[in-house]
Scaffold this active site. Sequence first.
Site, PDB file in Angstrom:
ATOM      1  N   ILE A  14      48.000  29.332  59.432  1.00 15.18           N
ATOM      2  CA  ILE A  14      48.425  30.712  59.220  1.00 15.18           C
ATOM      3  C   ILE A  14      49.915  30.786  58.901  1.00 15.18           C
ATOM      4  O   ILE A  14      50.352  31.624  58.102  1.00 15.18           O
ATOM      5  CB  ILE A  14      48.071  31.596  60.437  1.00 15.18           C
ATOM      6  CG1 ILE A  14      48.184  33.083  60.082  1.00 15.18           C
ATOM      7  CG2 ILE A  14      48.956  31.266  61.633  1.00 15.18           C
ATOM      8  CD1 ILE A  14      47.177  33.548  59.072  1.00 15.18           C
ATOM      9  N   SER A  36      57.400  22.630  66.271  1.00 18.30           N
ATOM     10  CA  SER A  36      56.075  22.032  66.188  1.00 18.30           C
ATOM     11  C   SER A  36      56.160  20.565  66.596  1.00 18.30           C
ATOM     12  O   SER A  36      57.131  19.879  66.245  1.00 18.30           O
ATOM     13  CB  SER A  36      55.511  22.140  64.771  1.00 18.30           C
ATOM     14  OG  SER A  36      54.260  21.492  64.681  1.00 18.30           O
ATOM     15  N   ARG A  37      55.149  20.104  67.300  1.00 19.65           N
ATOM     16  CA  ARG A  37      55.088  18.682  67.650  1.00 19.65           C
ATOM     17  C   ARG A  37      54.386  17.856  66.575  1.00 19.65           C
ATOM     18  O   ARG A  37      54.476  16.628  66.582  1.00 19.65           O
ATOM     19  CB  ARG A  37      54.349  18.497  68.984  1.00 19.65           C
ATOM     20  CG  ARG A  37      55.067  19.091  70.184  1.00 19.65           C
ATOM     21  CD  ARG A  37      54.339  18.764  71.471  1.00 19.65           C
ATOM     22  NE  ARG A  37      54.950  19.389  72.630  1.00 19.65           N
ATOM     23  CZ  ARG A  37      55.985  18.895  73.306  1.00 19.65           C
ATOM     24  NH1 ARG A  37      56.520  17.741  72.929  1.00 19.65           N
ATOM     25  NH2 ARG A  37      56.465  19.536  74.356  1.00 19.65           N
ATOM     26  N   LYS A  90      48.616  37.982  65.583  1.00 20.77           N
ATOM     27  CA  LYS A  90      47.479  38.601  66.258  1.00 20.77           C
ATOM     28  C   LYS A  90      46.476  37.529  66.708  1.00 20.77           C
ATOM     29  O   LYS A  90      46.384  36.464  66.076  1.00 20.77           O
ATOM     30  CB  LYS A  90      46.810  39.639  65.354  1.00 20.77           C
ATOM     31  CG  LYS A  90      46.109  39.060  64.127  1.00 20.77           C
ATOM     32  CD  LYS A  90      44.677  38.634  64.422  1.00 20.77           C
ATOM     33  CE  LYS A  90      44.094  37.809  63.330  1.00 20.77           C
ATOM     34  NZ  LYS A  90      42.797  37.203  63.683  1.00 20.77           N
ATOM     35  N   ASP A 168      38.234  36.884  66.750  1.00 23.39           N
ATOM     36  CA  ASP A 168      39.491  36.544  66.076  1.00 23.39           C
ATOM     37  C   ASP A 168      39.557  37.228  64.711  1.00 23.39           C
ATOM     38  O   ASP A 168      40.552  37.891  64.412  1.00 23.39           O
ATOM     39  CB  ASP A 168      39.638  35.025  65.940  1.00 23.39           C
ATOM     40  CG  ASP A 168      40.916  34.643  65.217  1.00 23.39           C
ATOM     41  OD1 ASP A 168      41.979  34.628  65.851  1.00 23.39           O
ATOM     42  OD2 ASP A 168      40.851  34.372  63.994  1.00 23.39           O
TER      43      ASP A 168
END
Length: 308
Positions: A14, A36-37, A90, A168
């Site tokens: 996303i 971010s990993r 969201k 979702d």
Amino acid sequence: MTATDIAIVGVGKIARDQHIPSITKNDAFRLAATVSRHSEVDGVENFATIEELLEQRPDIPAVALCMPPQNRFDAAWTAIKAGRHVLLEKPPGATIAEVQALVEAARDKGVALFATWHSRYAAAVPSAKAWLAERKVESARITWKEDVRRWHPGQEWIWQPGGLGVFDPGINALSILTEILPQPVRVTSAELEFPEGRDAPIGAQLQFAGASGETVSADFDWRQTGPQTWDIDVLTNDGTLKLSSGGAEMTVDQKVVIQEADSEYDGIYARFATVVAERAIDVDLAPLVHVADAFMLGRRIAVDAFDM
């Protein structure tokens, strides 16, 4: 106008498909860092944790949280307490109570908090709201069916508690419904279809009622292949309105009134620029309340196992 530096936390599908392109097009923001990993954005500084970002980049005043909802509260709480403005993808959280806690924290710190509902920024939604405001709604029907394998490839979090399952995408329809109806409705019954071995539903059928006698039905399904269906039909005392393509197209009595390309996330970041400038709190929990009520009232139906 000087652009506001913003960091994205959670560099997944996303973020790459929607957030980064919309930030790039918006002169009010500059993507200054990511957290971010497992993934990075070329040319942008990346941090392994939000704590590292907040400590090492005090010059970045805003963060967009794009990780799954189960992990979002801690990141949002940490950012707010550090005095940063926060945008929530969201659904805004895994529970209603945690989002309410974030609202209070943001109010105490005097920072902006924006719980986004991207489908409300679809091209035809404002016009649908205005058209319905002058009429009496008698009934509405939501048909929201898509292919989970296409939109959530390999994402197991959606089947876990707090992941919402078919809600979702379904909550996108509910975010439009709660925006366009002149009067609120409430969930009166629900049937939730849970695949064997999954903790979230793959299908759901909801019924709603309003104080003036209006009724709404919703059919959510994550097993649809081929063409995807994102429609809302509203019958009024003066014609029938239909929103298609997730709110990008509007017809009245089968005549096309609006038909435009997707610009939802552009609208989100235009709104976030205002929310940040005003240090405002823009958090509407109505769509999430409907989902919570569906889980509370829902009759659980077991269906065949489903593999991603």
